[in-house]
Design an enzyme around this catalytic site. Structure first.
Site, PDB file in Angstrom:
ATOM      1  N   THR A  61       0.827  -1.206   0.000  1.00 32.58           N
ATOM      2  CA  THR A  61       0.000   0.000   0.000  1.00 32.58           C
ATOM      3  C   THR A  61       0.862   1.256   0.000  1.00 32.58           C
ATOM      4  O   THR A  61       0.453   2.298  -0.511  1.00 32.58           O
ATOM      5  CB  THR A  61      -0.936  -0.026   1.229  1.00 32.58           C
ATOM      6  OG1 THR A  61      -1.745  -1.186   1.111  1.00 32.58           O
ATOM      7  CG2 THR A  61      -1.814   1.187   1.315  1.00 32.58           C
ATOM      8  N   THR A  93       1.639  -4.281   4.293  1.00 33.17           N
ATOM      9  CA  THR A  93       1.475  -4.598   5.716  1.00 33.17           C
ATOM     10  C   THR A  93       0.944  -6.020   5.958  1.00 33.17           C
ATOM     11  O   THR A  93       1.121  -6.568   7.043  1.00 33.17           O
ATOM     12  CB  THR A  93       0.502  -3.608   6.409  1.00 33.17           C
ATOM     13  OG1 THR A  93      -0.763  -3.685   5.760  1.00 33.17           O
ATOM     14  CG2 THR A  93       1.022  -2.196   6.385  1.00 33.17           C
ATOM     15  N   LYS A 147       0.246  -7.856  12.933  1.00 27.22           N
ATOM     16  CA  LYS A 147      -0.802  -6.938  12.462  1.00 27.22           C
ATOM     17  C   LYS A 147      -2.093  -7.255  13.205  1.00 27.22           C
ATOM     18  O   LYS A 147      -2.521  -8.402  13.248  1.00 27.22           O
ATOM     19  CB  LYS A 147      -0.991  -7.106  10.949  1.00 27.22           C
ATOM     20  CG  LYS A 147      -1.926  -6.083  10.337  1.00 27.22           C
ATOM     21  CD  LYS A 147      -1.963  -6.147   8.809  1.00 27.22           C
ATOM     22  CE  LYS A 147      -2.860  -5.041   8.271  1.00 27.22           C
ATOM     23  NZ  LYS A 147      -2.930  -5.009   6.804  1.00 27.22           N
ATOM     24  N   GLU A 165      -1.944 -28.659  27.973  1.00 29.95           N
ATOM     25  CA  GLU A 165      -3.138 -29.520  27.957  1.00 29.95           C
ATOM     26  C   GLU A 165      -2.974 -30.683  26.984  1.00 29.95           C
ATOM     27  O   GLU A 165      -3.740 -31.638  27.012  1.00 29.95           O
ATOM     28  CB  GLU A 165      -4.373 -28.698  27.584  1.00 29.95           C
ATOM     29  CG  GLU A 165      -4.891 -27.810  28.693  1.00 29.95           C
ATOM     30  CD  GLU A 165      -6.244 -27.191  28.338  1.00 29.95           C
ATOM     31  OE1 GLU A 165      -7.250 -27.902  28.346  1.00 29.95           O
ATOM     32  OE2 GLU A 165      -6.268 -25.977  28.037  1.00 29.95           O
TER      33      GLU A 165
HETATM   34  N1  ASP Z   1      -2.707  -5.528   0.916  1.00 33.66           N
HETATM   35  C1  ASP Z   1      -1.703  -4.569   1.192  1.00 33.66           C
HETATM   36  C2  ASP Z   1      -0.356  -5.249   1.180  1.00 33.66           C
HETATM   37  O1  ASP Z   1      -0.010  -5.929   2.083  1.00 33.66           O
HETATM   38  C3  ASP Z   1      -1.970  -3.892   2.490  1.00 33.66           C
HETATM   39  C4  ASP Z   1      -0.941  -2.870   2.929  1.00 33.66           C
HETATM   40  O2  ASP Z   1       0.154  -2.753   2.434  1.00 33.66           O
HETATM   41  O3  ASP Z   1      -1.275  -2.134   3.873  1.00 33.66           O
HETATM   42  O4  ASP Z   1       0.333  -5.112   0.247  1.00 33.66           O
END
Ligand code: ASP
Length: 361
Positions: free
Chosen positions: A45, A124, A197, A318
């Site tokens: 992103t 992310t 995340k 467990e």
């Molecule tokens: N879908 C995106 C990625 O991981 C989300 C992001 O970068 O925030 O490339």
């Protein structure tokens, strides 16, 4: 002496004094040379674009590394920057080919005397997996810093530029060396083994539960609190030098009324290892335990982790791990357990040895 002659004499004296002072003043010290940081862009992103600045829909990996660098001219005051495009994908598409290419390039770059650190821009979604993978296979103490953004580059209040600026500042900071691979996002410096995340959309999505932050960074000003948790980089025995492919390991999430069908399907698809994202402390139904134990007996390495976002999965709490022949993930979540298990399987299938890896890494 006339008043005019006195004035001229005083002027000549003053000029002489000023010139003398100028000659004797120490020359201003030369500014320290800026560190050389290489930026490896993979997409995400942070390189994403939308049709408008206030819409939720966008596409990852649209902006190239040169545009990314040009968008943050302030970072050039922190370091000499050189960009390379490794891939330009949403990190949901991250794959072994890019991982191996990226890790090999980082190892090449960090071995160069003239390179002081590396920044990787990434999505992310899977940054925690890539960071942890690099943490285990990069052979350098030099700063290797990943960064990302939750909002595309075209968004109102995009977070990418400041995250990038902070990542460069951390990579350029000598104190970042020897702390393992780092992730800098939203003013926080995370260790590769600790971050995860936690929100699909919030800017403050990354947390380092249990182990806490490595440090913080505000407008480039970094503070470091702790070292890395677990063996990493130069102290890691894992290497990608001779590896062409990584073994398949699947993650299966436990749930109410779980049976063994997906466990068997994973092995039929070629998995050499299975990570269960268990309920609670790595638990699962008796049916799933029996199916998993049957695969463990056949030499498939089975790791119990947890779908719960924080806390450890202890050995034989467990579930009797000795009886079933399982490995407990301890502090690693399912996605990082999968990374470690894949690398572990390049060395051994011995469950005791693999449990030791989970203890140490
Ligand atoms: N879908 C995106 C990625 O991981 C989300 C992001 O970068 O925030 O490339």
């Amino acid at each position: 002496m006339s008043k005019r002659r006195v004035a001229i004499l005083a002027l000549v004296l003053l000029i002489g004094l000023a010139a003398g002072a100028g000659l004797s003043a120490a020359p201003a010290p030369a500014p320290a040379p800026l560190p050389n940081i290489v930026v490896l862009a993979t997409g995400g992103t942070i390189a994403g674009a939308a049709a408008s600045d206030v819409q939720a829909e966008y596409t990852s990996g649209q902006v190239g590394v040169e545009q990314l660098l040009a968008a943050v001219p302030q970072a050039k005051k922190l370091a000499n920057l050189k960009g390379e495009q490794v891939s330009n994908i949403g990190s949901q598409d991250m794959n072994d080919e890019v991982w191996l290419k990226l890790a090999r390039r980082i190892n090449e770059l960090t071995a160069m005397k003239e390179v002081d650190g590396v920044v990787i821009t990434h999505g992310t979604d899977t940054i925690e997996e890539t960071a942890y993978f690099l943490n285990l296979v990069v052979k350098s103490k030099k700063p290797v810093v990943l960064t990302a953004a939750m909002r595309p580059s075209t968004a109102l209040s995009a977070d990418g530029p400041l995250n990038f600026f902070n990542a460069v500042a951390v990579a350029a900071n000598k104190e970042a060396a020897g702390r393992g691979v780092l992730v800098v996002i939203n003013d926080w410096i995370h260790g590769a083994s600790s971050l995860t995340k936690t929100s699909t959309t919030a800017l403050q999505t990354f947390l380092s539960p249990v182990w806490g932050l490595i440090g913080t960074v505000a407008y480039g000003d970094a503070e470091f609190y702790r070292g890395p948790v677990g063996r990493n980089t130069v102290d890691s025995e894992f290497s990608i030098e001779k590896i062409k492919a990584l073994p398949r390991v699947d993650i299966i999430m436990a749930h109410e009324n779980m049976d063994g069908a997906l466990i068997e399907a994973a092995v039929a698809a070629g998995a050499k290892g299975i990570v269960i994202a268990g309920v609670g402390n790595g638990n699962m139904t008796q049916a799933a335990l029996d199916a998993l134990a049957a695969q463990a007996k056949k030499g498939i390495v089975c790791v119990r982790s947890s779908r719960v976002p924080t806390g450890r999965v202890g050995r034989s709490v467990e579930v009797d791990d000795d009886k079933y022949g399982f490995v407990a993930s301890l502090g690693l979540n399912p996605q990082k357990s999968r990374v470690l298990l894949r690398l572990a399987l390049t060395q051994t299938k011995d469950v005791k040895q693999i449990q030791k890896y989970f203890d140490e890494y």
